[in-house]
Design a protein around this motif. Sequence first.
Motif, PDB file in Angstrom:
ATOM      1  N   VAL A 141     -12.745   4.569  -0.970  1.00 35.65           N
ATOM      2  CA  VAL A 141     -11.468   5.260  -1.181  1.00 35.65           C
ATOM      3  C   VAL A 141     -11.677   6.765  -1.129  1.00 35.65           C
ATOM      4  CG1 VAL A 141      -9.480   5.488  -2.730  1.00 35.65           C
ATOM      5  CG2 VAL A 141     -10.719   3.309  -2.599  1.00 35.65           C
ATOM      6  N   LYS A 143      -9.890  10.471  -1.711  1.00 37.96           N
ATOM      7  CA  LYS A 143      -8.754  11.085  -2.405  1.00 37.96           C
ATOM      8  C   LYS A 143      -8.810  12.601  -2.339  1.00 37.96           C
ATOM      9  CE  LYS A 143      -8.201   7.344  -5.733  1.00 37.96           C
ATOM     10  NZ  LYS A 143      -7.961   6.927  -7.120  1.00 37.96           N
ATOM     11  N   VAL A 153      -4.202   9.699  -0.953  1.00 38.94           N
ATOM     12  CA  VAL A 153      -5.200   8.641  -1.177  1.00 38.94           C
ATOM     13  C   VAL A 153      -5.282   7.725   0.040  1.00 38.94           C
ATOM     14  CG1 VAL A 153      -5.767   6.618  -2.581  1.00 38.94           C
ATOM     15  CG2 VAL A 153      -4.843   8.673  -3.671  1.00 38.94           C
ATOM     16  N   GLU A 185     -14.526   7.487  -3.747  1.00 35.35           N
ATOM     17  CA  GLU A 185     -14.834   6.580  -4.851  1.00 35.35           C
ATOM     18  C   GLU A 185     -14.924   5.121  -4.464  1.00 35.35           C
ATOM     19  OE1 GLU A 185     -11.787   7.325  -7.886  1.00 35.35           O
ATOM     20  OE2 GLU A 185     -10.682   5.588  -7.178  1.00 35.35           O
ATOM     21  N   GLU A 186     -15.562   4.403  -5.337  1.00 36.94           N
ATOM     22  CA  GLU A 186     -15.776   2.965  -5.236  1.00 36.94           C
ATOM     23  C   GLU A 186     -14.438   2.237  -5.095  1.00 36.94           C
ATOM     24  OE1 GLU A 186     -17.370  -0.297  -8.560  1.00 36.94           O
ATOM     25  OE2 GLU A 186     -16.876   1.743  -9.106  1.00 36.94           O
ATOM     26  N   LEU A 188     -12.062  -0.690  -5.844  1.00 34.85           N
ATOM     27  CA  LEU A 188     -11.908  -1.660  -6.932  1.00 34.85           C
ATOM     28  C   LEU A 188     -10.888  -2.713  -6.525  1.00 34.85           C
ATOM     29  CD1 LEU A 188     -11.595   0.741 -10.018  1.00 34.85           C
ATOM     30  CD2 LEU A 188     -13.647  -0.453  -9.233  1.00 34.85           C
ATOM     31  N   GLU A 192      -2.778  -4.409 -10.309  1.00 35.82           N
ATOM     32  CA  GLU A 192      -2.507  -3.054 -10.807  1.00 35.82           C
ATOM     33  C   GLU A 192      -1.405  -3.096 -11.855  1.00 35.82           C
ATOM     34  OE1 GLU A 192      -2.273   0.341  -8.073  1.00 35.82           O
ATOM     35  OE2 GLU A 192      -3.082  -0.991  -6.541  1.00 35.82           O
ATOM     36  N   LYS A 214       4.171  -0.201  -3.969  1.00 33.57           N
ATOM     37  CA  LYS A 214       4.050   1.092  -3.296  1.00 33.57           C
ATOM     38  C   LYS A 214       4.219   1.037  -1.787  1.00 33.57           C
ATOM     39  CE  LYS A 214       1.688   4.055  -6.493  1.00 33.57           C
ATOM     40  NZ  LYS A 214       0.576   3.883  -7.411  1.00 33.57           N
ATOM     41  N   ILE A 282      -7.236   3.978 -12.388  1.00 33.78           N
ATOM     42  CA  ILE A 282      -7.114   4.333 -10.974  1.00 33.78           C
ATOM     43  C   ILE A 282      -6.618   5.770 -10.877  1.00 33.78           C
ATOM     44  CG2 ILE A 282      -5.632   3.951  -8.943  1.00 33.78           C
ATOM     45  CD1 ILE A 282      -7.669   1.894  -8.951  1.00 33.78           C
ATOM     46  N   GLU A 283      -5.650   6.096 -11.712  1.00 32.96           N
ATOM     47  CA  GLU A 283      -5.143   7.469 -11.733  1.00 32.96           C
ATOM     48  C   GLU A 283      -4.415   7.733 -13.035  1.00 32.96           C
ATOM     49  OE1 GLU A 283      -1.799   8.487  -9.317  1.00 32.96           O
ATOM     50  OE2 GLU A 283      -0.786   6.597  -9.692  1.00 32.96           O
TER      51      GLU A 283
END
Length: 423
Positions: A141, A143, A153, A185-186, A188, A192, A214, A282-283
Motif C-alpha cells: 500500500v 500512501k 492511497v 505499508e504492509e 492488511l 473494515e 468506498k 488503517i487511518e
Amino acid sequence: MKIMVVGGGGREHAIIRKLKENPEVTEIFALPGNGGIAADAECVNIGAKDIAGIVRFACEKKIDYAVVAPDDPLALGCVDELETAGIPCFGPRKNAAEIESSKVFAKNLMKKYGIPTADYQVFENAEAALDYLKTAPIPIVVKADGLALGKGVVVAMTREEAETAVREAMEDRKFGDSGSRIVIEEYLEGPEVSVLSFTDGTTLVPMVSSMDHKRAGDGDTGLNTGGMGTVAPNPYYTEEIAGQCMETIFLPTIRAMKAEGREFRGCLYFGLMLTKNGPKVIEYNCRFGDPETQVVLPLLETDLLTVMRAVTDGTLADCPVRFRKAHACCLVLASAGYPAHYEKGYEIRMPAETLKHVYVAGAALKDGRLITGGGRVLGVTAVADSLENAIAEAYALGDTVTFDNKYFRHDIGQRALQALRRP
Ligand code: AMP
Ligand code: GLY
C-alpha cells in the motif's frame, strides 16, 4: 444560542439537523453550506478554507459555539484561530489535527506508543522508494503523507502499480506537497470498521460503529470515492472486539496525543481493519466521517450540542452518551461518472416526506429549485429495528428522489447483512 457550522456537505447537514433538536439553538449558520442545507440553516458564502473570513464572521455575528467539521480548516488551524478570538469550538487544534493531515506523523505516533497498525517505511525521495519496492512483498500500500481528498492511497496488487503510485505522487506531484513524503505499508486483510468517538483529550466515548462502502461500483469495484453508503452498527464489531479496541487502540491513542502535547478534543475517527492478528489502525481522521455521520448521528439519543460542549469544556466524563438500539442505512445518490467526470445542474425532485430523511451533499438553489451540484448529490438515511428493514427503507426512499444521471450502488449493507446471518 447562535451556532456556526463550518463545511458544506452531507455530514454537515446531518450535524446541523441534530443540533437543531436542541431548543436552546435559535440560529444556525453554515459556512458555506449548500442549496439543500439552506432549508435548515442560513448559508453564508464563506469557504471552509477561508480561515480569516470564518473568524471575522464569527466575531461579527457573536457566534456562541462553532463546529468545524471538514479536514482542511482543521488542518489549517481554524479552531486555534476561533479560540484565540474567544469563540468556543468543537474540533481539534492544528497540532492535534495532524493525526489525519500527516500520515507520517500518525504512523510514527503509533510506532512510538505500540498502537497496532500495518508495518511501514517512510520515503522522502522516489529513488529510495522505487528501490525498496524491487524486493518488497506484494500486495503493498502506497500512501501520500498529506491530505489528498481521499485519493492519496493506492492498494497496489502488482509491483508495477506500486511503482506508478510512487512516481505519480513524488515525480508528477499528483497531490502537490501532500505527496512529497510517502508511506509504504504492509497490506492488511479483514473486515473494515469505522468507529467515530467523542473525546475531550482524557475521556473517550466511542459512538456506534459503522461500515462505509468506498468503491464506486457494486461488489466493491471501480474507483475509490468519498463513500457511496454506510450502515450502522457494523456487525463485525462485536462487544469483545470493542473492548479490545478500547484497551489497545482508543485509550492509548488519546494518551499518546496528550503525552506529545497535542491533546485531542473533538471527534476522533478510527478506521480499523479486523485482521486475524487483532484490530489494527488503517487511518485516523480528526473529524466526523462522511457518510458515516449520516448513519451515526440519527442513532444518537443524547442531545448533540450537550455532548459537544462537554468535549470542549473537558467534562465528557460527566456526560452520559446514549445510542438507540436500532439500525441505520444511508444510501448515497450520486451523479453518474463520479468520482471522475460528471454533469451537474439537473433539477432534483422528491416528496416532502422523503426530505426529512435526506442529507444534501452537493446541490445548489436556482430560481427556488434544487439542482445537482456535485459528485455525491445527497444521502437518504433510514432507521429501523433491523438492518434488513433499514436497507429496504433507504432504497425505497432513494427511489422517490429523481434527477437526471442519478447513480447509486445496489448493494449497500449487503455484506453487513451476510455477516449478521452467519451463525
Ligand atoms: P485510507 O484513505 O487510509 O482510509 O485508505 C483507503 C482505503 O484503502 C481503506 O479504506 C482500505 O480499504 C485501504 N487500505 C488502506 N491501508 C491499507 C492496508 N494497509 N492494507 C489494506 N488495505 C488498506
Ligand atoms: N467516509 C470516510 C471519510 O470520511 O473519511
